[in-house]
Enzyme design. Sequence first.
Site, PDB file in Angstrom:
ATOM      1  N   SER A 117      43.881 -29.078  73.098  1.00 32.98           N
ATOM      2  CA  SER A 117      44.837 -29.869  73.892  1.00 32.98           C
ATOM      3  C   SER A 117      46.104 -29.034  74.034  1.00 32.98           C
ATOM      4  O   SER A 117      46.401 -28.193  73.170  1.00 32.98           O
ATOM      5  CB  SER A 117      45.191 -31.173  73.167  1.00 32.98           C
ATOM      6  OG  SER A 117      46.366 -31.752  73.721  1.00 32.98           O
ATOM      7  N   TYR A 171      47.138 -35.655  65.088  1.00 27.61           N
ATOM      8  CA  TYR A 171      46.420 -35.261  66.301  1.00 27.61           C
ATOM      9  C   TYR A 171      46.800 -33.842  66.722  1.00 27.61           C
ATOM     10  O   TYR A 171      45.933 -33.015  66.983  1.00 27.61           O
ATOM     11  CB  TYR A 171      46.709 -36.248  67.442  1.00 27.61           C
ATOM     12  CG  TYR A 171      45.919 -35.934  68.697  1.00 27.61           C
ATOM     13  CD1 TYR A 171      44.555 -36.191  68.768  1.00 27.61           C
ATOM     14  CD2 TYR A 171      46.532 -35.352  69.811  1.00 27.61           C
ATOM     15  CE1 TYR A 171      43.812 -35.891  69.903  1.00 27.61           C
ATOM     16  CE2 TYR A 171      45.810 -35.047  70.955  1.00 27.61           C
ATOM     17  CZ  TYR A 171      44.443 -35.320  70.997  1.00 27.61           C
ATOM     18  OH  TYR A 171      43.717 -35.013  72.130  1.00 27.61           O
TER      19      TYR A 171
HETATM   20  N1  NAP Z   1      42.098 -37.371  77.800  1.00 24.68           N
HETATM   21  C1  NAP Z   1      43.121 -36.601  77.465  1.00 24.68           C
HETATM   22  O1  NAP Z   1      44.263 -36.824  77.903  1.00 24.68           O
HETATM   23  C2  NAP Z   1      42.887 -35.424  76.553  1.00 24.68           C
HETATM   24  C3  NAP Z   1      43.863 -34.423  76.529  1.00 24.68           C
HETATM   25  C4  NAP Z   1      43.669 -33.331  75.700  1.00 24.68           C
HETATM   26  C5  NAP Z   1      42.532 -33.245  74.924  1.00 24.68           C
HETATM   27  N2  NAP Z   1      41.606 -34.260  74.949  1.00 24.68           N
HETATM   28  C6  NAP Z   1      40.431 -34.132  74.069  1.00 24.68           C
HETATM   29  O2  NAP Z   1      39.271 -34.242  74.864  1.00 24.68           O
HETATM   30  C7  NAP Z   1      38.189 -34.635  74.038  1.00 24.68           C
HETATM   31  C8  NAP Z   1      37.377 -35.704  74.771  1.00 24.68           C
HETATM   32  O3  NAP Z   1      38.177 -36.851  74.921  1.00 24.68           O
HETATM   33  P1  NAP Z   1      38.177 -37.741  76.238  1.00 24.68           P
HETATM   34  O4  NAP Z   1      39.540 -37.695  76.794  1.00 24.68           O
HETATM   35  O5  NAP Z   1      37.021 -37.427  77.084  1.00 24.68           O
HETATM   36  O6  NAP Z   1      38.043 -39.193  75.564  1.00 24.68           O
HETATM   37  P2  NAP Z   1      36.939 -40.318  75.648  1.00 24.68           P
HETATM   38  O7  NAP Z   1      36.617 -40.681  77.044  1.00 24.68           O
HETATM   39  O8  NAP Z   1      37.436 -41.388  74.722  1.00 24.68           O
HETATM   40  O9  NAP Z   1      35.635 -39.627  75.026  1.00 24.68           O
HETATM   41  C9  NAP Z   1      35.525 -39.387  73.651  1.00 24.68           C
HETATM   42  C10 NAP Z   1      34.082 -39.043  73.351  1.00 24.68           C
HETATM   43  O10 NAP Z   1      33.984 -38.788  71.937  1.00 24.68           O
HETATM   44  C11 NAP Z   1      32.939 -39.602  71.403  1.00 24.68           C
HETATM   45  N3  NAP Z   1      33.241 -40.014  70.044  1.00 24.68           N
HETATM   46  C12 NAP Z   1      34.295 -40.762  69.608  1.00 24.68           C
HETATM   47  N4  NAP Z   1      34.169 -41.002  68.295  1.00 24.68           N
HETATM   48  C13 NAP Z   1      33.005 -40.397  67.899  1.00 24.68           C
HETATM   49  C14 NAP Z   1      32.311 -40.308  66.667  1.00 24.68           C
HETATM   50  N5  NAP Z   1      32.779 -40.902  65.553  1.00 24.68           N
HETATM   51  N6  NAP Z   1      31.150 -39.623  66.618  1.00 24.68           N
HETATM   52  C15 NAP Z   1      30.660 -39.022  67.742  1.00 24.68           C
HETATM   53  N7  NAP Z   1      31.263 -39.068  68.931  1.00 24.68           N
HETATM   54  C16 NAP Z   1      32.424 -39.764  69.007  1.00 24.68           C
HETATM   55  C17 NAP Z   1      32.860 -40.812  72.318  1.00 24.68           C
HETATM   56  O11 NAP Z   1      31.548 -41.354  72.312  1.00 24.68           O
HETATM   57  P3  NAP Z   1      31.028 -42.631  71.467  1.00 24.68           P
HETATM   58  O12 NAP Z   1      32.100 -43.668  71.475  1.00 24.68           O
HETATM   59  O13 NAP Z   1      29.784 -43.023  72.215  1.00 24.68           O
HETATM   60  O14 NAP Z   1      30.718 -42.105  70.111  1.00 24.68           O
HETATM   61  C18 NAP Z   1      33.130 -40.176  73.670  1.00 24.68           C
HETATM   62  O15 NAP Z   1      31.931 -39.645  74.203  1.00 24.68           O
HETATM   63  C19 NAP Z   1      38.791 -35.066  72.710  1.00 24.68           C
HETATM   64  O16 NAP Z   1      38.604 -34.044  71.749  1.00 24.68           O
HETATM   65  C20 NAP Z   1      40.266 -35.218  73.037  1.00 24.68           C
HETATM   66  O17 NAP Z   1      41.082 -35.012  71.899  1.00 24.68           O
HETATM   67  C21 NAP Z   1      41.757 -35.329  75.756  1.00 24.68           C
END
Ligand code: NAP
Length: 271
Positions: A149, A162
């Site tokens: 991130s 985080y």
């Molecule tokens: N969105 C942003 O603004 C942003 C910015 C910078 C970085 N990121 C990073 O991007 C990555 C993906 O996030 P996203 O934004 O796509 O969020 P998201 O839509 O909430 O997706 C998160 C994913 O992680 C899985 N997950 C959550 N808890 C889990 C667990 N205990 N075991 C296995 N899988 C798990 C969820 O699936 P299940 O619930 O089915 O397990 C889901 O597929 C993360 O590492 C986040 O920190 C996001």
Amino acid sequence: MASEPSSITASVTGTALVTGASSGIGATYADRLAGRGYDLILVARDQARLTELATSLSKRYGVKVDTLPADLTERADVRKVEQRLRDDASISLLVNNAGIGPQGPLLDSDPDYLDRMVDLNVFAAHRLAVAAAQVFAARGKGAIISTASVVALAPHFFSGTYVASKAFILSLTESLAGELKNKGVRVQAVLPGLTRTEIFDRAGGSMDGLDPERVMDVGDMVDAALAGFDQGELVTIPSLADAALYQAYETARAALAPHLSLKTPAPRYRA
Ligand SMILES: NC(=O)c1ccc[n+]([C@@H]2O[C@H](COP(=O)([O-])OP(=O)(O)OC[C@H]3O[C@@H](n4cnc5c(N)ncnc54)[C@H](OP(=O)(O)O)[C@@H]3O)[C@@H](O)[C@H]2O)c1
């Protein structure tokens, strides 16, 4: 930015194992990689969503899609995914992406929730990156894309656990790049800014109040990250138009290197 010399082309064929594939960034990677011809192994907890995505991607792109349900805060489940990485020689790409976001400032946070964040964002991501790095290096090919991130570079933006978890991913990737140099294995840390996914809702918040000029569409984010991957970047910041700004940051950091470990304390610290 920070291009990494590599002996393989960006388009590694084979199977991509994507964690956090049931929604958001991971589901979008799954779609784009299937479009590039990768077979897929989709990892997350929600089996129903994984199955639905697997069915639609295999139908749309004609690739083989397996699901591997796992709760990556559970060590036994992490080991199960690790074993698949080690045993399945068709896997050529790990998208190390599963993660959860903060529920608010660290001082107001439930320590048990923060522990789960460390288990997922750090412990699981580390274990899977190590496994992939070891098996890919032994096979002489492969790639690891990890979702960090921008807060890894701006710790004051967000809550401590985080930002530290994302700084961990960035440092791990940068260090691995050195070890994997000349081993035919590519690594990339992707540093998204705010990206429209479920992450805020899952942490009990919402993206509704955010300035829309600062929030990227998830498809645009992943497409940009893959463009950075294709260009051989080690670190990709999808929204950064002026790549020279990151280069200047790296140059400043490199200038510190000769001064970081010396026999004598700096004059200003002498008694
Ligand atoms: N969105 C942003 O603004 C942003 C910015 C910078 C970085 N990121 C990073 O991007 C990555 C993906 O996030 P996203 O934004 O796509 O969020 P998201 O839509 O909430 O997706 C998160 C994913 O992680 C899985 N997950 C959550 N808890 C889990 C667990 N205990 N075991 C296995 N899988 C798990 C969820 O699936 P299940 O619930 O089915 O397990 C889901 O597929 C993360 O590492 C986040 O920190 C996001």
